[in-house]
Design a protein around this motif. Sequence first.
Motif: not given
Length: 214
Positions: A24-29
């Motif tokens: 998930h991009p928000l988790a990766v960020a």
Amino acid sequence: MTHSAEYWNRRYTHGDIGWTLAPHPLAVAELALVSPDPAAGPAAPGPRALDLGAGAGRHTLWLAHHGWRVTAVDFSAAALQRTRRQAAAEEVEVTTVLADLASYEPPQDTFGLALITYVHIEPPQRAALLARAAKALTRGGRLVIVGHHLDNLGTGLEGPSDPERMYTPERLRAELPDLRIERAARVPHTVTTETGEREAYATVIRASRPANTG
């Protein structure tokens, strides 16, 4: 009602799980902000990370590729089997633990990072899970949480139908009294559905265990 391990075993074996494969991009960020210190050098063993409710390992594998020694915990044996198979294909090492998060007790003072993504359980169970995750952290360790914000309720997006299971920054902040909150936010993001792209909202938490705690 929370879906059972049997439901998820069937879905991971026979169902459409494409949405579970990419981090998930928000988790990766958030995870990118707490990556292991490169100054430790390639010969040093990486710090330990705990992926709670890991599913098919989309974040477990990302973490393993970024210097963490990862323990993936889930109650779906089929999901963990996929994680192990993909880890072997990508030539990274991970540890898997088959356990229900409602009762799983991680070792205390062990992990530099704990991750919880889209785990929407009953509020008492959630509070207990967060307390155990906080105790599992080493001093200075971080907890990252990403999940459906309450504002997604009733929008037709996949998520729990019980408003008490949805996240808000205020709810999760109150359930993490022993950690220092670094970020607690309602974050808009775009999701792809059968009818096209839509705006959704996530609750994002990043917190740390103070270095001077017992």
